[in-house]
Design an enzyme around this catalytic site. Structure first.
Site: not given
Length: 369
Positions: A63, A127, A171-172, A309
């Site tokens: 990231s 989820a 959120s990617n 990341g």
């Protein structure tokens, strides 16, 4: 001038602690400050071998890619080709995005869009998104190719986490949308735009956008992922895998030298005009996230910019003072520790903070406005 562990033993000790604590197979560290440049490594390049990681080795930065992506988007803002508070739907109408979602919200993770790699909720439920955990990822999806559009459409098929602009959640999907935005506005590929605007101007010869290629150029260490298959723990070599599953949210390969060059240039004002650099550093009050960068004030009162990341087998560390004069960049490859993700994350954070303190504790930096 480059120095070794003989002149700064406290830095060598700090990275050795990563290995000794069982958090890493190998570590390479680069520090650039008023004393010059220091590089060192600890651990092994590959399990079962004795060679240490190369201090100029390439690695997957996860990231940390987001800071590159955000910088590229903000360069388009600087050119007047897009506005931070414009609805993303104006440029990407084919996805049917909520009209309240702006470019700023994508870069700051306040859009509320479902994270395609899966959502962890406050009540402890998860989820799932694309297959990205354990045996399912290792045996079935490690080399699967995903298109950016596919990742976005999967995310948008799920309920939003919250209404745009009302909360913060990593959120990617936001950064894959940012990639699609760059391509729509420029008419070029994301990789070509990144090369033309950032990589070539800064001579970042060790930085790669791999797209769907599973390969990583030499020299490099090996990353490993421990996962459970029934009652059995297994170790997968994750040196080679298809990074298209994370796209512009985390697919890049780089070196500690290139990360230093990039982050120092960004923070010293060489990549963005001052007003946009200031926008980038305005932190969300929830967790201190700006536009593709974290803004942190340490317990010593030091203000630092960073974006680390990682994913299975790999971690990257990238820190800088606000003026870009002192940076710390590192690569960590994980080994065979049988720790769950919560325990591993907590232990890694503790040792990382020790490293930050060793490098930046003498700073006297004013808080970022």
């Amino acid at each position: 001038m480059t120095t070794t562990h003989d002149t700064r033993p406290e830095l060598q000790k700090a990275i050795q602690e990563f290995v000794d604590a069982g958090l890493a197979a190998g570590v390479q560290l680069r520090v650039n400050d008023e004393q010059g440049e220091w590089v060192g490594s600890a651990g092994v390049r590959e399990l079962g071998q004795t060679a240490k990681p190369a201090t100029d080795g390439l690695f997957r930065i996860g990231s940390t890619t987001k800071t590159f992506t955000a910088t590229l988007v903000l360069q388009l803002v600087a050119e007047g080709r897009i506005e931070l508070d414009t609805p993303v739907d104006d440029h990407l109408p084919e996805y049917g995005l909520d009209r309240r979602i702006t470019v700023r919200m994508l870069l700051q993770h306040t859009s509320g869009v479902f994270n395609f790699t899966g959502e962890y909720y406050e009540d402890g439920t998860f989820a799932p998104g694309i297959p990205g955990l354990g045996k399912e990822w290792v045996e079935d999806n490690q080399f699967h190719t995903y298109k950016p559009e596919e990742l976005v459409r999967l995310a948008l098929s799920k309920p939003a986490r919250f209404e745009p602009g009302t909360a913060w959640s990593y959120s990617n999907t936001n950064y894959v949308l940012a990639r699609l935005l760059v391509e729509k506005i420029t008419g070029g590929t994301f990789a070509d735009e990144m090369a033309a605007r950032i990589l070539r101007p800064l001579a970042l010869s060790g930085t790669v956008l791999p797209e769907s290629s599973p390969d990583i150029p030499e020299p490099h260490a090996h990353g490993y992922y421990r996962y459970q298959d029934g009652e059995e723990w297994k170790t997968a070599d994750t040196t080679s895998f298809n990074p298209s599953w994370i796209s512009a949210a985390g697919d890049m390969i780089s070196t500690t030298k290139d990360l230093h060059t990039f982050f120092s240039a960004l923070n010293s004002g060489k990549l963005l005009p001052a007003p946009l650099l200031a926008e980038m550093r305005k932190p969300d009050p929830t967790i201190g996230y700006g536009l593709g960068v974290f803004v942190e004030t340490t317990e010593d009162g030091v203000t630092l910019l960073h974006h680390n990341g990682g994913f299975w087998g790999w971690a990257a560390i990238m820190y800088s003072t606000p003026d870009g004069s002192k940076t710390m960049t590192a690569s960590v490859t994980t080994g065979e520790a049988e720790l769950d993700m919560v325990a591993l994350s907590g232990a890694f954070e503790k040792v990382k903070q020790q490293l930050v303190k060793a490098v930046f504790s003498d700073e006297q930096t004013e808080p970022t406005k």
